[in-house]
Design an enzyme around this catalytic site. Structure first.
Site, PDB file in Angstrom:
ATOM      1  N   HIS A 101      -2.231  -0.087  16.255  1.00  0.00           N
ATOM      2  CA  HIS A 101      -1.144   0.376  15.381  1.00  0.00           C
ATOM      3  C   HIS A 101       0.202   0.393  16.108  1.00  0.00           C
ATOM      4  CE1 HIS A 101      -4.171   1.597  12.519  1.00  0.00           C
ATOM      5  NE2 HIS A 101      -3.324   2.233  11.762  1.00  0.00           N
ATOM      6  N   GLU A 160       0.843  -1.198   0.000  1.00  0.00           N
ATOM      7  CA  GLU A 160       0.000   0.000   0.000  1.00  0.00           C
ATOM      8  C   GLU A 160       0.879   1.247   0.000  1.00  0.00           C
ATOM      9  OE1 GLU A 160      -2.357  -1.001   3.473  1.00  0.00           O
ATOM     10  OE2 GLU A 160      -2.619  -2.957   2.518  1.00  0.00           O
ATOM     11  N   ASP A 196       0.633  -4.641  13.116  1.00  0.00           N
ATOM     12  CA  ASP A 196      -0.717  -5.067  13.506  1.00  0.00           C
ATOM     13  C   ASP A 196      -1.499  -5.655  12.326  1.00  0.00           C
ATOM     14  OD1 ASP A 196      -1.106  -2.974  16.201  1.00  0.00           O
ATOM     15  OD2 ASP A 196       0.353  -2.519  14.662  1.00  0.00           O
TER      16      ASP A 196
END
Ligand SMILES: Cc1ncc(C[n+]2csc(CCOP(=O)(O)OP(=O)(O)O)c2C)c(N)n1
Ligand SMILES: [Mg+2]
Length: 823
Positions: free
Chosen positions: A599, A501, A557
């Site tokens: 996170h 991403e 995570d």
């Protein structure tokens, strides 16, 4: 987010509607007689022979599982046998037109697909090629068994080879296709284009996408087939795989030489059942599976339902769809209807379907209908069909006799050290370029890279010539060191690709890739959909085909989203291939801070727990660069942990700082960052710097001299240096940002106790994060280990510190309370 894709509000806000085109359903309507112009007699017959081999093979397995005997020859098979009796025409039809460069990936129910593809490959290869493949495959181990009573042509021998190789694998024998390490649900044979089959259903849904990416990016011939069950059409990897496979950028942004859709067919083997759940009408809402293609892209994935009970209909579809993917318009979605007469497994009581339904499908059994059509059309006589059925019997019986005989087909010895699995869990090779001789495709010379030029102005060390500490922004940090190694590898290995991403333009989630966009064409660095599973799963497929992939998961995570791909796929295929395949994949994961409970987690222990993964966590720029070189020249899967707390950290330990050129830091060696006499502190990741601060305080206030060691690597890990340190200090504390319970620190503490009990004056003490969610950044010091936690733990568990008062109780009583309450 390329600036070239202008989102014009006038266009996107304009009134309109989306039009769909009809999806063909069972449109094939040619008779056998009408197909005479397309097939020769031998081909018509071969289709039946292959279906008969599949049917006999699985009938044998069914008998063995149910009754422990076949044709009066007893055998007990303890492993699984997910049979596809009834589905033969779908498998044989699929394989008929495929060449050896066309690769199939499948599922737990793939015996038929393996055999059909193998038998088809034998037709496509000449005798010399067949002999070379059989002689080379694991030094001819499988060939030696089938040669014993082999007479007849090379092709006949090759048929025996395929049937025996698959069966020996199912029975866990060393001469099997994967040395018995794959077994029934994972058997495969790459030289014939038969790639891994997956016991985790839908698992091939994204792995196959990576295989197709490999072919496309590296201009390799052939197409890829993902064989997925109908019930598995719901699986995450399948959906994510479809999304990754249909990204618009292939057809819009990639350079001309690489433009076009993936050479990929999602082949849904639609037998109308999962184990017992029924997708059409019960567990899914699509009505017909082929509908799924409609919503995915404007081409509707060229979706079609075809009648898999007619082998000629399947061949017809593959002829048409192969053209579609070969002209760059893929991927394709096929809904291939079929039916299994057997249960999901031999223990299946079949409570979920009626006798009437089973009988109705038996009436149209392809093994009866197709040969009857051949006879009726005057293509052959019933005697010829009978002869083929008898031949199938002989072939399977020959393989069966050999595969059950322990003298002929022994199992791999897993008890002598080092045994087969010791040798193949990791391939441990160093390969600079996975395609030597091919120039890597780049956009600019390395030295012209804007980031390289910027970094040239920075100090390579944290200190200037006078030994004064420089501000971080004036130095090469961990982020930059990683970039240098990665950039360099892109100019060395033409197969290397990076994606994930926000990898392009944005520069990777935390800026490690800034400067790569300028250097690399789209097909070597691209943004993926938010599909962590498919990002890792496709990297697995890319590597299985022979390439090297570097993928990024923004936050550690998010590993959960790629759990199957990391834990079941990435880690296992080297060993499950019997050591045949390599897995040069680096998964970068970043341990966050500041962003709370979802996170900020350090999941090193989850990765280290899974056999087959190398796990590293560098904490300095020197190590980050050197370890990235090691990762990107190795042949094993590496989960490469980074910490967001220290991306800007400059080099403090190595004189001269981070070398400009290439060097490697091997995995497995902890390093002493500060020498000391009284106590060893072993750190993983970013706690190194907090441990050093604790050591300074301990030295200053209590006169306790600490030796600080940085583990750097979790798997592998050599305990020798730690034991040497303990010879001096006789005490050890371990610290990292991972939650303490079940952390890798606990594994290390237990192992150290076992290995160096005599050298310890106190038990090893672990200082991890609390077993809570990560709270807000403003109060994170209550959660993560800080110097005071280290001091408290030393004082309460290792050695009382003179004049020290505990800040936060971590006494034995408190630890008992926490454990009892699950804290
Ligand atoms: C991820 C996962 N979930 C569940 C299972 C257990 N399981 C094995 S086969 C099967 C049914 C799969 O159905 P389908 O995809 O239609 O393939 P088929 O068995 O019909 O060939 C299930 C649920 C599994 N192996 N993997
Ligand atoms: Mg099914």
């Amino acid at each position: 987010m390329p600036k070239s894709c202008f989102i014009d509000p006038r266009t996107v806000r304009a009134r309109g509607e989306i039009a769909f085109t009809p999806i063909p359903v069972n449109q094939y309507d040619r008779t056998v007689a009408q197909e005479r112009d397309r097939f020769r007699k031998e081909e018509f017959l071969r289709i039946h022979r292959d279906m008969a081999v599949l049917r006999t093979f699985e009938t044998m397995l069914n008998e063995v599982k149910l009754r422990g005997t076949w044709k009066g020859i007893a055998y007990t098979h303890r492993g699984p046998a997910h049979l596809s009796i009834g589905q033969e025409s779908a498998a044989v039809g699929q394989a008929f037109l495929l060449g050896v460069d066309d690769h199939i990936y499948g599922s737990h129910r793939s015996h038929g697909e393996i055999l059909a593809k193998g038998l088809s490959a034998i037709e496509k290869l000449d005798d010399d090629a067949l002999l070379a493949i059989m002689r080379n495959y694991f030094d001819g181990a499988c060939l030696r068994v089938v040669e014993r009573d082999g007479s007849g042509s090379v092709k006949d021998l090759a048929i025996d080879f395929v049937v025996y190789g698959a069966l020996a694998e199912i029975f866990g024998r060393e001469a099997g296709f994967n040395k018995g390490m794959g077994g029934s649900m994972h058997a495969f044979f790459p030289p014939f284009g038969i790639y891994p089959n997956n016991a985790v259903v839908g698992g091939s849904g994204d792995i196959a996408v990576g295989a197709a990416l490999f072919k496309k990016i590296n201009h390799k011939p052939g197409i890829v087939i993902a064989n997925v069950g109908d019930a598995s059409s719901a699986c995450g990897p399948v959906w994510e795989g479809i999304c990754l496979a249909t990204m618009a950028q292939y057809k819009t942004l990639w350079d001309e030489a690489h433009r076009g859709g993936l050479p990929l067919v999602f082949n849904f083997v639609n037998n109308f059942y999962g184990m017992g759940g029924q997708p059409e009408g019960e567990t899914m809402g699509f009505g017909m599976l082929a509908r799924l293609g409609a919503g995915i892209n404007p081409e509707q994935m060229h979706a079609e339902r075809i009648d898999g009970f007619n082998p000629l209909a399947v061949i017809d579809a593959y002829g048409r769809k192969k053209e579609v993917v070969q002209r760059g318009d893929g991927p394709v979605l096929l809904d291939v209807l079929t039916y299994r007469y057997s249960g999901h497994s031999p223990s299946d009581a079949m409570s979920y379907r009626s006798r009437e339904e089973l009988a109705a499908w038996r009436d149209v059994d392809p093994l009866l209908v197709y040969p009857a059509q051949l006879v009726e059309a005057g293509i052959c006589s019933q005697d010829e069909i009978d002869a083929l059925n008898a031949l199938a019997d002989e072939i399977v019986l020959r393989a069966y006799r050999k595969a059950i005989d322990l003298n002929v087909s022994p199992r791999a010895d897993l008890k002598t050290t080092p045994c087969l699995l010791d040798r193949i869990m990791f391939s441990n090779q160093k390969i600079e370029s996975l395609e030597p001789g091919r120039a890597p495709e780049t956009l600019i010379p390395r030295e012209e890279n804007p980031r390289v030029r910027k970094l040239a102005e920075r100090s390579r060390s944290a200190f200037n010539d006078k030994g004064e500490r420089l501000p971080n922004h004036a130095c090469i940090g961990i982020r930059d060191a990683l970039f240098e190694a990665i950039l360099d590898r892109f100019y060395a290995d033409p197969t290397l690709v990076a994606y994930g991403e926000e990898n392009r333009d944005w520069g990777g989630a935390f800026g490690v890739y800034r400067g790569l966009t300028e250097a690399l064409p789209y097909h070597r660095l691209f943004n993926a959909p938010i599909a962590e599973g498919a990002i890792v799963g496709s990297a697995v497929g890319y590597a299985l085909e022979g390439g090297r992939a570097l993928v990024e998961l923004m936050y550690c995570d998010f590993l959960g989203r790629a759990g199957d791909q990391v834990f079941n796929q990435l880690s296992k295929w080297q060993a499950m291939s019997g050591g045949l395949l390599k897995m040069p994949v680096v998964v970068r994961v970043s341990v966050g801070s500041k962003y709370g409970a979802q996170h900020s987690q350090d999941w090193t222990s989850l990765c280290a727990h899974i056999p087959g993964l190398k796990v590293v966590f560098p904490a300095t720029p020197y190590d980050a660069k050197g370890m990235m070189y090691s990762a990107l020249t190795g042949t094993d899967p590496v989960v490469f942990f980074e910490s967001q707390r220290i991306y800007d950290q400059p080099e403090e330990f190595v004189a001269g700082g981070v070398p400009l050129g290439r060097y490697e830091v091997p995995f497995g060696e902890p390093v002493v960052r500060k020498e000391g006499r009284d106590l060893t502190i072993l750190t993983i990741g970013a706690t190194l710097y907090r441990a050093l601060e604790a050591a300074r305080q301990l030295e200053k206030t209590c006169g306790l001299s600490c030796e600080v060691m940085d583990a750097r690597s979790l798997v592998p890990f050599d305990y020798q240096k730690v034991i040497e340190s303990l010879a001096k200090t006789r005490k050890i504390l371990l610290t990292s940002d991972a939650c303490e319970r079940g952390s890798f620190l606990q594994t290390m503490a237990a192992r150290i106790t076992q290995l160096a009990f005599d050298r310890l004056d106190a038990p090893p003490v672990v200082v991890g994060a609390r077993n809570w969610i990560t709270p807000a950044d403003e109060v994170e010091d209550a959660f993560f280990p800080y110097p005071l936690d280290i001091l408290d733990a030393i004082h309460q568990h290792i050695v009382p510190l003179r004049g020290y008062s505990v800040k936060r109780d971590c006494s034995t009583r408190e630890l008992l309370r926490r454990s009892a309450e699950g804290m």
